[in-house]
Design an enzyme around this catalytic site. Sequence first.
Site, mmCIF file in Angstrom:
data_model
loop_
_atom_site.group_PDB
_atom_site.id
_atom_site.type_symbol
_atom_site.label_atom_id
_atom_site.label_comp_id
_atom_site.label_asym_id
_atom_site.label_seq_id
_atom_site.Cartn_x
_atom_site.Cartn_y
_atom_site.Cartn_z
ATOM 1 N N GLY A 228 -12.466 -9.229 2.621
ATOM 2 C CA GLY A 228 -11.828 -8.633 3.797
ATOM 3 C C GLY A 228 -11.756 -7.121 3.724
ATOM 4 O O GLY A 228 -10.802 -6.513 4.206
ATOM 5 N N ASP A 282 -3.399 -16.430 -2.594
ATOM 6 C CA ASP A 282 -3.728 -16.476 -1.162
ATOM 7 C C ASP A 282 -3.777 -17.942 -0.709
ATOM 8 O O ASP A 282 -4.541 -18.304 0.185
ATOM 9 C CB ASP A 282 -5.075 -15.772 -0.897
ATOM 10 C CG ASP A 282 -5.273 -15.386 0.567
ATOM 11 O OD1 ASP A 282 -4.307 -15.444 1.342
ATOM 12 O OD2 ASP A 282 -6.415 -15.050 0.926
HETATM 13 ZN ZN LIG Z 1 -3.810 -13.940 2.719
#
Ligand SMILES: [Zn+2]
Length: 391
Positions: A228, A282
């Site tokens: 990301g 995550d």
């Molecule tokens: Zn995340």
Amino acid sequence: MKNLIITNGTIVTDELIPQGTVVVIGDKIIYVGDEQEGNRIKKAADPGVFEIIDAQGGYIAPGLIDVHIHGSNGVELMDGTEEAIRTMARYLAEHGTVGFLPSTVTASAEKTRHVAELVADYVGEEGEAEVLGIHLEGPYINEAFKGAQYGPAIRVADLKELEELYTILGDKLRLITLAPEVPGNEKAISWLREQGITVSIGHSDATYDQAVQAFAQGVTHATHTYNGMKGLHHREPGVVGAVLATPEVKAELIADLVHVHPGAIKVLLQNKGVEQIVLITDAVQATGLPDGEYVLGDQRIFVKEGAARLAEGNLAGSTLTLMRAVQNMVEVIGVPLVDAFRMASLNPAQSVGLENKGWIREGNQADFVLIDPDFTVQKTIIGGRVVYSNQ
Ligand SMILES: [Zn+2]
């Protein structure tokens, strides 16, 4: 208040201490060292009762701290219920995590405010990992690197919204992921730093120069490094290059061996050093459950062989536990056990300003995970209380 002696294990601290003993009075560690001295201290200090815990030749390791986790065991923070947080907190305690920042995904202002209120008001119960605050992942990110974040809710930083969230959360607002290059987001960085909130670059298309400038402004953390964010090109080193080249910045890493290739993990390790890597999960609600269809915030995700993706194929969080990440770092990357634990306990604690937590040292909160040599969790201890036991 009960006092503890943990014996007959190898202590994982600044170095490994074989046949070690830890003495806990109340919720604090008062002694870390060899067995003989431990017994002497116990006798001298003991006005009351000590519970003796036998680590059975395994490791007495620091309890793990996860600063980036969305869900597990069928729930996620964005469910917006107290029960969801409770289910996560129980699941995490069973897997050796003693504290965590339940993490948002990009969502509407109303929904974000609602979960902030939940976290602010949350009261932990017996058998749960500690809720240490919240990680706002978004909504002030860059559409170009949204990954599995919900595009329609992405917006430019809004100081009024941040002030409201801070009023609700106070110092429980510990970490925020934003894209500093988006015009309008830069003003949020200095405000957040003034309140002592850790700011992380993530879901960002920043150039190398923009990222370096953000670090100069007070961004100290990078969200799931490599994932990301603008990658490293030798003429435009992007966010990845800036993170690698800036020693002060702590780098989150998802060490599930799906998000980041082992070779890239080694590159990160060699550039950042052991002290600047923060292992995170995550994790999404599918963590601990079989492959199938789940949700992440406002989107459907599909889990196959443990990897979570959107229908378009973007990775959408992980199904990792932090203990598994530690194990991967040791067994696949070849990191010493002490270093792997540090990346999942002390470093995350320090990255979000948590003091007296995250490491087995005198004066710190008595948080431990007792494991077998194969990383099976035997006991999780938080603040001197056994919150999970395998037997
Ligand atoms: Zn995340």
